[in-house]
Every structure is written in structure tokens, then in C-alpha cells.
Design an enzyme around this catalytic site. Structure first.
Site, mmCIF file in Angstrom:
data_model
loop_
_atom_site.group_PDB
_atom_site.id
_atom_site.type_symbol
_atom_site.label_atom_id
_atom_site.label_comp_id
_atom_site.label_asym_id
_atom_site.label_seq_id
_atom_site.Cartn_x
_atom_site.Cartn_y
_atom_site.Cartn_z
ATOM 1 N N ASP A 53 0.825 -1.209 0.000
ATOM 2 C CA ASP A 53 0.000 0.000 0.000
ATOM 3 C C ASP A 53 0.860 1.261 0.000
ATOM 4 O O ASP A 53 2.066 1.217 0.275
ATOM 5 C CB ASP A 53 -0.893 0.022 1.240
ATOM 6 C CG ASP A 53 -1.964 -1.059 1.223
ATOM 7 O OD1 ASP A 53 -2.340 -1.499 0.125
ATOM 8 O OD2 ASP A 53 -2.415 -1.462 2.312
ATOM 9 N N TYR A 111 7.735 -9.665 7.095
ATOM 10 C CA TYR A 111 7.503 -8.237 7.287
ATOM 11 C C TYR A 111 7.974 -7.823 8.674
ATOM 12 O O TYR A 111 8.000 -8.634 9.605
ATOM 13 C CB TYR A 111 6.008 -7.909 7.194
ATOM 14 C CG TYR A 111 5.425 -7.840 5.811
ATOM 15 C CD1 TYR A 111 5.350 -6.627 5.119
ATOM 16 C CD2 TYR A 111 4.923 -8.977 5.186
ATOM 17 C CE1 TYR A 111 4.784 -6.557 3.857
ATOM 18 C CE2 TYR A 111 4.351 -8.913 3.919
ATOM 19 C CZ TYR A 111 4.283 -7.699 3.258
ATOM 20 O OH TYR A 111 3.735 -7.630 2.007
#
Length: 262
Positions: A53, A111
Site C-alpha cells: 500500500d 515483514y
């Protein structure tokens, strides 16, 4: 015959509106494709392992593209970096098999999410951490991590976004630690993640740390599939894509055995 080239990519998400091409916004995918045209005159379609994003960063996103240009493979990343904008860098390039697809061949991803814990908001790190305040019990957050590990239905940790066939995902590793003074780091390795899943998980662990959520309720909340019971969706800027794993080692310590021992 065209070569299929895999790239390892690092970028500052604050410079772009996400990875994927958009008609009215500048993205990482567009920056790379435009730079290759500028470099070689060849139009390409680059496939990314993740569609991060706007505001999300990467230090190890993998992408691939097919090219007939004769630049030696071991020089491609260097050539790219002469024309790419400052917010993105190609760290390595490697020729892969013709059928390799950076997105569909990925086994999983690593992540990290960074919280900046201080009464005063950060200035230098404002685009790379999420600011949190108040008392936080790091031990409670650490202990709660175990509740999310394994193959589960994580619908309660997903915002509405792109429809998916199933909300079942597997988290292999989840840990949280004090990274440096004022910075707390959440690390997660999994087979895949739902829309905003990691940012909601980061918000849920934060709420456990500050007492807004009791960790003993997490199994019930997960079973309910009710998004409203979990923590807030944390800001995008704290999130980094660190590594993508594949069946075979691609850029080092990213193969099948690395994935399951990570």
C-alpha cells in the site's frame, strides 16, 4: 530468446502511492517500468511479489520481467540505478527460469513493523515508524504473540478490500522486541496476509500492551471473525517488507528451508 530477470528491490514507500500501477498516482511499478524504457527503449511488464500500500516500505521485494535487451545480468541492477528516482533502488538482479513468477511462486513473506514509543512524536523517523504513546507492557505483547501463530482463520484481522477465496492463513513466526531506545519491532513470517492484516495485528498487540485488550480474549475474538473486536489499523509507514521466500534460493537465505527455519 527473451530472458526472465528477477530483481530484489528496496524503496521508500513515502515517495510512492504503493507498488501497483495507478492511472493518477506515481507508483513503484511505474517508476521501474518507465526507468527501463529510458534506459533501453524497451517496454516491459514487471510482476511484483507484493502489492504494498501507499506509504509501506520494502527492503526485499522481488519482481520479475522479460527482456530482449542484452545488458549483462550482473549489470542490470547497476544500470537501473542510474535512471531510477532516489526513492527506489535495485539491489540485485538474477536470471531465472522462463516460467518463474515473482507473485505466484512466492512461498511466504517476512515483514517488520516499527513502533516509535515516546511522548514526543518523531521527526527524523516520522516516515518509517508509527508513533505510540502511554504505558506499554512489552512482556504482555510478547506473550500474546503465541496466540496468533499457526494456521488460522484471520478474518477478524482484515479490513474490507480485494475479495479473497479464504481468510485462512498461516503465521510461522511472530515476535516483538525492543529494537533500540524508543523503537519496538514486530517481526512476522507467514504464507500470506489479508488486507491490512499485519497493520491490524500490530494495532491489536499495541492494545494488549496498553491494556485496552486482554490477551485471554484473543482466541474468542479470532473465532468470532469480527474485525471490530481487534485493535486499530496502524499507520502504513511503520511497515516494511523484508524478504520473500521461494522454493529455491534466489538472492540468499530465501529458499524453502530458510522459510521454515526462519
Amino acid at each position: 530468446m527473451d530472458r526472465n530477470i528477477a530483481l530484489k528491490i528496496s524503496y521508500d514507500g513515502s515517495c510512492f502511492h504503493g507498488w501497483q500501477f495507478q492511472k493518477n498516482a506515481y507508483t513503484v511499478q511505474q517508476a521501474i517500468q518507465d526507468s527501463w524504457i529510458k534506459l533501453s527503449g524497451e517496454k516491459i511488464n514487471i510482476v511484483g511479489s507484493s502489492r504494498t500500500d501507499s506509504g509501506v516500505h520494502a527492503t526485499g521485494l522481488v519482481a520479475n520481467f522479460k527482456t530482449s535487451v542484452k545488458i549483462p545480468t550482473d549489470r542490470i541492477h547497476l544500470a537501473f540505478n542510474t535512471v531510477l528516482p532516489e526513492g527506489v533502488s535495485i539491489k540485485a538482479a538474477k536470471e531465472v527460469t522462463p516460467d518463474f513468477n515473482a507473485r505466484f511462486d512466492a512461498l511466504g513473506k517476512h515483514y517488520s513493523y516499527y513502533y516509535y514509543h515516546s511522548a514526543a512524536r518523531p521527526a527524523i523517523l516520522r516516515n518509517f515508524t508509527a508513533h505510540i504513546t502511554g504505558a506499554v507492557d512489552l512482556q504482555k505483547m510478547q506473550e500474546a504473540c503465541a496466540l496468533f501463530i499457526g494456521e488460522k482463520d484471520f478474518a477478524a484481522l482484515a479490513d474490507q478490500g480485494t475479495p479473497v477465496k479464504t481468510s485462512i492463513r498461516e503465521i510461522l513466526r511472530l515476535q516483538i522486541s525492543e529494537y533500540t531506545d524508543n523503537i519496538i519491532c514486530l517481526d512476522i513470517v507467514g504464507t500470506g496476509f489479508l488486507y491490512h492484516m499485519i497493520r491490524i495485528l500490530a494495532g491489536t498487540l499495541f492494545y494488549i500492551g496498553n491494556g485496552k485488550i486482554d490477551s485471554k480474549d484473543i482466541p474468542r475474538y479470532l473465532a468470532s471473525k469480527d474485525r471490530t473486536l481487534m485493535g486499530k489499523t496502524m499507520p502504513a509507514q511503520g511497515l516494511f517488507l523484508k524478504k520473500v521466500y521461494y522454493q529455491r534460493v534466489l538472492f540468499g537465505q530465501d529458499g524453502l528451508t530458510d522459510f521454515y527455519k526462519s
